[in-house]
Design a protein around this motif. Structure first.
Motif, PDB file in Angstrom:
ATOM      1  N   VAL A 245      -3.047  -8.800  -9.279  1.00 32.46           N
ATOM      2  CA  VAL A 245      -4.100  -8.631  -8.277  1.00 32.46           C
ATOM      3  C   VAL A 245      -3.835  -7.422  -7.381  1.00 32.46           C
ATOM      4  N   VAL A 246      -2.546  -7.198  -7.051  1.00 36.97           N
ATOM      5  CA  VAL A 246      -2.207  -6.118  -6.124  1.00 36.97           C
ATOM      6  C   VAL A 246      -2.610  -4.757  -6.675  1.00 36.97           C
ATOM      7  N   LYS A 247      -2.324  -4.503  -7.966  1.00 39.99           N
ATOM      8  CA  LYS A 247      -2.627  -3.192  -8.531  1.00 39.99           C
ATOM      9  C   LYS A 247      -4.119  -2.882  -8.491  1.00 39.99           C
ATOM     10  N   PRO A 248      -5.017  -3.750  -9.022  1.00 43.56           N
ATOM     11  CA  PRO A 248      -6.446  -3.436  -8.941  1.00 43.56           C
ATOM     12  C   PRO A 248      -6.945  -3.350  -7.484  1.00 43.56           C
ATOM     13  N   ARG A 249      -6.361  -4.143  -6.578  1.00 46.30           N
ATOM     14  CA  ARG A 249      -6.769  -4.062  -5.174  1.00 46.30           C
ATOM     15  C   ARG A 249      -6.452  -2.682  -4.606  1.00 46.30           C
ATOM     16  N   GLN A 250      -5.255  -2.178  -4.911  1.00 43.14           N
ATOM     17  CA  GLN A 250      -4.866  -0.867  -4.402  1.00 43.14           C
ATOM     18  C   GLN A 250      -5.693   0.255  -5.031  1.00 43.14           C
ATOM     19  N   ILE A 251      -6.003   0.115  -6.320  1.00 44.56           N
ATOM     20  CA  ILE A 251      -6.858   1.111  -6.967  1.00 44.56           C
ATOM     21  C   ILE A 251      -8.253   1.105  -6.341  1.00 44.56           C
ATOM     22  N   ALA A 252      -8.776  -0.074  -6.064  1.00 47.81           N
ATOM     23  CA  ALA A 252     -10.099  -0.171  -5.436  1.00 47.81           C
ATOM     24  C   ALA A 252     -10.087   0.443  -4.044  1.00 47.81           C
ATOM     25  N   MET A 253      -9.013   0.241  -3.283  1.00 46.53           N
ATOM     26  CA  MET A 253      -8.906   0.869  -1.963  1.00 46.53           C
ATOM     27  C   MET A 253      -8.840   2.384  -2.081  1.00 46.53           C
ATOM     28  N   TYR A 254      -8.047   2.863  -3.059  1.00 42.91           N
ATOM     29  CA  TYR A 254      -7.941   4.307  -3.285  1.00 42.91           C
ATOM     30  C   TYR A 254      -9.308   4.912  -3.621  1.00 42.91           C
ATOM     31  N   LEU A 255     -10.032   4.271  -4.529  1.00 44.64           N
ATOM     32  CA  LEU A 255     -11.354   4.777  -4.915  1.00 44.64           C
ATOM     33  C   LEU A 255     -12.330   4.724  -3.736  1.00 44.64           C
TER      34      LEU A 255
ATOM     35  N   ILE B 202     -17.488  -0.523  -6.214  1.00 44.36           N
ATOM     36  CA  ILE B 202     -16.115  -0.222  -6.610  1.00 44.36           C
ATOM     37  C   ILE B 202     -15.350  -1.516  -6.874  1.00 44.36           C
ATOM     38  N   GLN B 203     -15.472  -2.456  -5.961  1.00 40.50           N
ATOM     39  CA  GLN B 203     -14.755  -3.729  -6.114  1.00 40.50           C
ATOM     40  C   GLN B 203     -15.175  -4.459  -7.384  1.00 40.50           C
ATOM     41  N   LYS B 204     -16.474  -4.478  -7.673  1.00 40.56           N
ATOM     42  CA  LYS B 204     -16.965  -5.178  -8.860  1.00 40.56           C
ATOM     43  C   LYS B 204     -16.472  -4.512 -10.137  1.00 40.56           C
ATOM     44  N   LEU B 205     -16.549  -3.175 -10.189  1.00 41.16           N
ATOM     45  CA  LEU B 205     -16.130  -2.465 -11.394  1.00 41.16           C
ATOM     46  C   LEU B 205     -14.632  -2.630 -11.639  1.00 41.16           C
ATOM     47  N   VAL B 206     -13.821  -2.455 -10.602  1.00 42.47           N
ATOM     48  CA  VAL B 206     -12.373  -2.588 -10.760  1.00 42.47           C
ATOM     49  C   VAL B 206     -12.002  -4.012 -11.166  1.00 42.47           C
ATOM     50  N   ALA B 207     -12.662  -5.001 -10.570  1.00 40.72           N
ATOM     51  CA  ALA B 207     -12.382  -6.394 -10.925  1.00 40.72           C
ATOM     52  C   ALA B 207     -12.672  -6.656 -12.392  1.00 40.72           C
ATOM     53  N   THR B 208     -13.807  -6.135 -12.869  1.00 39.26           N
ATOM     54  CA  THR B 208     -14.169  -6.311 -14.283  1.00 39.26           C
ATOM     55  C   THR B 208     -13.172  -5.605 -15.194  1.00 39.26           C
ATOM     56  N   ARG B 209     -12.769  -4.406 -14.804  1.00 34.47           N
ATOM     57  CA  ARG B 209     -11.871  -3.595 -15.618  1.00 34.47           C
ATOM     58  C   ARG B 209     -10.501  -4.256 -15.785  1.00 34.47           C
ATOM     59  N   TYR B 210     -10.050  -4.938 -14.727  1.00 37.86           N
ATOM     60  CA  TYR B 210      -8.705  -5.515 -14.761  1.00 37.86           C
ATOM     61  C   TYR B 210      -8.722  -7.032 -14.939  1.00 37.86           C
ATOM     62  N   ASN B 211      -9.886  -7.558 -15.302  1.00 40.31           N
ATOM     63  CA  ASN B 211     -10.009  -8.974 -15.641  1.00 40.31           C
ATOM     64  C   ASN B 211      -9.584  -9.899 -14.496  1.00 40.31           C
ATOM     65  N   VAL B 212      -9.992  -9.533 -13.285  1.00 44.90           N
ATOM     66  CA  VAL B 212      -9.804 -10.416 -12.125  1.00 44.90           C
ATOM     67  C   VAL B 212     -11.168 -10.562 -11.460  1.00 44.90           C
ATOM     68  N   SER B 213     -11.278 -11.441 -10.481  1.00 47.72           N
ATOM     69  CA  SER B 213     -12.542 -11.604  -9.770  1.00 47.72           C
ATOM     70  C   SER B 213     -12.546 -10.759  -8.503  1.00 47.72           C
ATOM     71  N   ARG B 214     -13.741 -10.485  -8.005  1.00 45.05           N
ATOM     72  CA  ARG B 214     -13.851  -9.768  -6.734  1.00 45.05           C
ATOM     73  C   ARG B 214     -13.223 -10.592  -5.614  1.00 45.05           C
ATOM     74  N   ALA B 215     -13.341 -11.907  -5.703  1.00 41.88           N
ATOM     75  CA  ALA B 215     -12.718 -12.781  -4.699  1.00 41.88           C
ATOM     76  C   ALA B 215     -11.204 -12.620  -4.707  1.00 41.88           C
ATOM     77  N   ASP B 216     -10.613 -12.399  -5.905  1.00 44.12           N
ATOM     78  CA  ASP B 216      -9.168 -12.162  -5.979  1.00 44.12           C
ATOM     79  C   ASP B 216      -8.781 -10.893  -5.213  1.00 44.12           C
ATOM     80  N   ILE B 217      -9.584  -9.846  -5.389  1.00 40.26           N
ATOM     81  CA  ILE B 217      -9.285  -8.578  -4.729  1.00 40.26           C
ATOM     82  C   ILE B 217      -9.343  -8.722  -3.212  1.00 40.26           C
ATOM     83  N   LEU B 218     -10.265  -9.543  -2.725  1.00 40.42           N
ATOM     84  CA  LEU B 218     -10.425  -9.734  -1.283  1.00 40.42           C
ATOM     85  C   LEU B 218      -9.477 -10.782  -0.720  1.00 40.42           C
ATOM     86  N   SER B 219      -8.789 -11.508  -1.589  1.00 38.93           N
ATOM     87  CA  SER B 219      -7.939 -12.624  -1.146  1.00 38.93           C
ATOM     88  C   SER B 219      -6.590 -12.121  -0.642  1.00 38.93           C
ATOM     89  N   GLU B 220      -5.744 -13.093  -0.252  1.00 35.56           N
ATOM     90  CA  GLU B 220      -4.396 -12.784   0.221  1.00 35.56           C
ATOM     91  C   GLU B 220      -3.371 -12.818  -0.917  1.00 35.56           C
TER      92      GLU B 220
END
Length: 487
Positions: A423-433, A399-417
């Motif tokens: 970054v916040v929007k794809p992170r929240q979508i990944a948590m929801y999924l 989920i994290q990899k797909l969402v990161a690719t879809r929103y043009n951010v890195s997986r490290a961004d999603i896991l970061s602070e």
């Protein structure tokens, strides 16, 4: 360590029959009267020797069916009610007056004291000597759990999805003690994809080459440790484990209890430090086994980690053809055309156990109806297997990899602070999924997203739920991500 003699318990023994009736009542209550009457009514107990309950059935077909569909349920209920901690062995009853199955007869001979007037062949007296006769599966007792001789490298069907895991297993089994190139080896896969077959093949081949092998399922390891504690032989249990060359543990995700996990971790560390080989299998990546101690996960993830992949259609066809060939050797009039094999392999796309079930259903139709197996009859015979196909198991990492690719951010961004909108929007979508598509709890999801609190995950889930109910384009976007993850 001395082996305590176990006196055989005859089928006429009243206490044994009472215990067997309790097993039958449990099976009837769990499975229902129809299933019990069809498959268990003619199952009988012949005796118990060396902690193994010897059960008999009148036909090979019934034996094959029970082994394919109810082996674990039968084993659990027998262990619960019978003095048979090592499990059960099924065999076909002989038609003669002597109804004692051959495996039981040999086991009784081996259990007699040395003063017995009946000599015991030297080979049969060795621990783990074969107990099965021609045509029957041979079971070998290896430090707590039995091995099925049918689960060998020779009987493993290799395809693209399991080629790497098979090669690693063969290399480890053949390597001289203390010289394995991959240690530990961690195999992970879903149900029925062959990881247990590979583990048993490793154990048997290594043992054939003279290595000291201990093979455990998770429940047998826990049982052995708890029994050692109760009998005040825990030190001997630990020393026995540390004196082996190869430790094989299946279904590690089921090892529970702080003290048991600690002992398991100590055993792994001691064996690895001594250059001994460890092979472990689980149903997912070691890092995803949240219930397992973090130090154990780290140790397992530090070796060679190999996934036994999903069965593709070509591999399913090879497996099914192999199963049918084995059935045809016992039933010469049972024939299945290549078209039927291709059809079944295409529609039964779950796992190897369902392919076993399909083969047995085709045999049942052919033998009970007396008709040839056609595409039409095959479709009717396996309809329930097609209907019960499970969706693909989704992983949080995917989920994290797909969402990161879809929103043009890195997986490290999603896991970061980072808290920027990008970054916040794809992170929240990944948590929801992750909450919608996986069985993980909110705290578990939070840990997988950079160690966040479960309230952060709950906030993200509620925010995306509200957003997709108000924004049609976001709803379609999230729905597309769901479909991509589940395909």
């Amino acid at each position: 360590m001395a082996v305590e003699e176990t006196a055989p318990v005859g089928a006429e023994d009243a206490s044994l029959q009472d215990a067997w009736e309790r097993v039958r009542r449990r099976l009837r209550a769990e499975l229902g009267e129809d299933v019990f009457s069809s498959w268990f009514a003619r199952l009988e107990i012949a005796g118990i020797v060396g902690g193994i309950a010897y059960l008999t059935v009148p036909t090979r077909f019934l034996k094959s069916w029970l082994e394919a569909h109810y082996a674990e349920r039968l084993r659990v209920n027998c262990i619960a009610e019978l003095p048979a901690p090592k499990g059960v062995l099924l065999s076909v009853r002989q038609a003669s007056r002597d109804t004692t199955p051959a495996p039981l007869a040999e086991a009784v001979m081996r259990s007699r004291p040395a003063s017995s007037t009946t000599p015991v062949p030297a080979e049969a007296a060795k621990p783990g000597a074969a107990t099965a006769q021609s045509g029957e599966p041979e079971l070998v007792d290896v430090c707590g759990t039995t091995l099925d001789r049918r689960m060998s490298f020779q009987n493993f069907v290799v395809g693209k999805s399991n080629q790497l895991s098979f090669a690693a297993a063969e290399r480890i089994a053949a390597a001289p003690a203390g010289q394995s190139p991959y240690n530990p080896l961690y195999l992970h896969a879903g149900v029925g994809l062959g990881k247990t077959h590979l583990l048993q093949a490793i154990a048997q081949e290594a043992r054939r080459l003279g290595k000291r092998v201990a093979y455990f399922t998770a429940d047998r390891f826990m049982y052995g440790f708890v029994a050692a504690l109760k009998s005040q032989t825990a030190l001997a249990f630990k020393e026995k484990l540390r004196g082996i060359d190869l430790l094989v543990v299946d279904d590690v995700q089921f090892i529970q209890g702080k003290s048991i996990q600690q002992e398991f971790g100590h055993t792994i560390n001691a064996l690895l430090d001594a250059g001994k080989q460890i092979v472990v299998a689980g149903d997912r990546l070691a890092g995803e086994l949240e219930a397992l101690d973090e130090r154990i996960r780290s140790r397992l993830g530090g070796g060679l980690v190999v996934e036994v992949g999903e069965l593709d259609e070509a591999l399913r066809a090879k497996i099914l053809a192999t199963r049918l060939e084995a059935l045809q050797s016992a039933h010469p009039n049972f024939q299945v055309s290549p078209d039927v094999v291709a059809y079944v392999a295409r529609v039964v796309a779950t796992n190897g156990r369902d392919l076993d079930g399909a083969a047995n259903r085709l045999l049942a139709h052919a033998t009970l109806s007396g008709q040839f197996v056609t595409l039409e009859t095959a479709e009717a015979a396996i309809r329930d297997l097609v209907r019960t196909r499970e969706p693909r198991r989704v992983k949080i990492e995917d989920i994290q990899k797909l969402v990161a690719t879809r929103y043009n951010v890195s997986r490290a961004d999603i896991l970061s602070e980072r808290r920027t909108a990008a970054v916040v929007k794809p992170r929240q979508i990944a948590m929801y999924l992750s909450k919608a598509l996986t069985p993980r709890s909110l705290p578990e999801i939070g840990r997988r997203f950079g160690g966040r609190d479960h309230t952060t995950v709950l906030h993200a889930v509620r925010k995306i739920e509200k957003a997709i109910s108000e924004d049609r384009s976001l709803h379609e976007e999230v729905d597309l991500l769901k479909r991509m993850l589940q395909e």
